[in-house]
Design an enzyme around this catalytic site. Sequence first.
Site, PDB file in Angstrom:
ATOM      1  N   CYS A  56     117.609 -11.514 102.067  1.00  0.00           N
ATOM      2  CA  CYS A  56     118.564 -11.931 101.036  1.00  0.00           C
ATOM      3  C   CYS A  56     119.541 -13.033 101.441  1.00  0.00           C
ATOM      4  O   CYS A  56     119.647 -14.041 100.723  1.00  0.00           O
ATOM      5  CB  CYS A  56     119.329 -10.702 100.558  1.00  0.00           C
ATOM      6  SG  CYS A  56     118.226  -9.541  99.746  1.00  0.00           S
TER       7      CYS A  56
ATOM      8  N   VAL B 106     113.943  -2.877  96.161  1.00  0.00           N
ATOM      9  CA  VAL B 106     114.918  -2.796  95.068  1.00  0.00           C
ATOM     10  C   VAL B 106     114.377  -1.945  93.926  1.00  0.00           C
ATOM     11  O   VAL B 106     115.020  -1.015  93.449  1.00  0.00           O
ATOM     12  CB  VAL B 106     115.281  -4.212  94.580  1.00  0.00           C
ATOM     13  CG1 VAL B 106     116.136  -4.132  93.327  1.00  0.00           C
ATOM     14  CG2 VAL B 106     115.994  -4.984  95.669  1.00  0.00           C
TER      15      VAL B 106
END
Length: 452
Positions: A280, A11
């Site tokens: 996730c 990220v």
Amino acid sequence: MRVTVIGCGYVGLTTSVTLAYIGHQVHCIDQDENRIRALQKGIVPVHEKGVSELLGEVKDHLTFGDWDSFDQSVDALIIAVGTPGKKNGDADLIYVESVAQELGSRLTGDKLPVIVNKSTVPIGSARRVESVVRYCRKNTGSNAPVMVVSCPEFLREGAALHDSFYPDRIVVGSQHDYAVNILRQVYAPILEQTFNEPGFFPRPDGYTLPAFITTTPTSAELIKYAANTFLAIKISYINEIAGLAERVGADIREVARGIGLDKRIGLPYLNAGVGWGGSCFGKDISALIHIGDQYDFEMLLSSAAINVNRRQRDEIIKKLQSALKVIRGSTIGLLGLSFKPGTDDLRDAPSLTIANRLIELGAHVKAYDPVAAYRIQNNEYGSNIECASDPEMLASGADALVLVTEWSEFMQLPYEQLGKLMRQKVIIDGRNVLDSGALKDAGFVYLGVGIC
Ligand code: UDX
Ligand code: UDX
């Protein structure tokens, strides 16, 4: 604008490269000195399409360093460190809080940068980070407001840069107009799509300008969890229907198309198979369930999505038992290890659950993956899986092949030749992507998911 990003993982690195590419001056900090040194040499530690190439293009706008290189005179500080799941399902904020403490001790000025929570964090984390930073600054004598914004990411691994340049929306959770305006300026080139399209990622046809959603930090934090949980529920939904389709003799691919063409439902995320994995979905659903537990509010649908997903991996074992009868002493070849194509990430990968269960049942498990195999060779996930260097080695002596990851090269393999190397010719198509007719013609016993 001048931006510092803390955390150079999937990220943080993607965010840094994107912001540098659209014209900002970005400095990326990571505690892992090896990672920083690699990045300073242009070596990218994550397998993410286009990041290496763009890193070369933005080197005048993007620098890397450790905490000693921290400079507080920037417009925004983006936190993108890991938020792993705890055993009780809660997201572990240990890294986010340590970054908040670090910032609190370093933000000594009277004009503070906006602090942005980019990591996926539990409800209330923006307020938590604000209080930690404020507490650590208590001796500076400065009463400059500490502004923490929740700006969740919606990046898919393997498509993170694409999703960064062409998002559906930018969500900003803050009560401070100043902070919202800083984020609006940071993302302006993306909101207006005024940047030059990167060669790797042309602007999708029909792409419409992303929405800029301003809301409270709490709503922004819940948006992230609710989005991931919905996507996971949608996948588990079609996988549950797939289980029924098998039993009644329907074809789940046709059922998915039949319902997905309804614009209220939509075709994406209706591909039945071995189910979801990654860093996730499982983590975020468990965190949402845990948040519900804190309010004595049972998240029934979210829990069901986890249970259905777990069953998908068990179903693969049952298919092998129905085809081979005896697992003990058999050799099973897994086509694919990563949790999905386009990444080398094995976090919560279905392949590992399936491999470990087969080993418990006495099978010998081999695996071939075009990208993620090195993680098995490095024993990052134990040493019980034999790593095959190519599909031929995988098929040699195998009783069954299981396609777990739908890498495009697996659709082009010479299965007739591979079959001649096998002891028995069973193939489980865990992603419903192979040509069942051709495989049956080549003498395979073919089993899909939700396909008769
Ligand atoms: C992570 C979470 O997995 C995701 O849910 C969240 O939305 C964003 O952060 P990812 O980029 O995959 O996403 O994290 P990871 O690949 O674990 O990288 C985190 C980076 O932060 C690592 O490079 C680590 O060295 C660094 N880090 C971690 C710090 O610099 N400081 C810390 O205190 C902890
Ligand atoms: C997801 C979200 O899409 C992204 O917005 C968020 O920021 C992070 O989590 P990611 O985990 O990288 O991204 O993968 P994604 O492409 O969404 O797929 C998630 C899992 O669902 C994969 O294991 C994939 O194999 C599976 N999947 C996806 C299905 O089983 N069926 C589908 O139809 C689609």
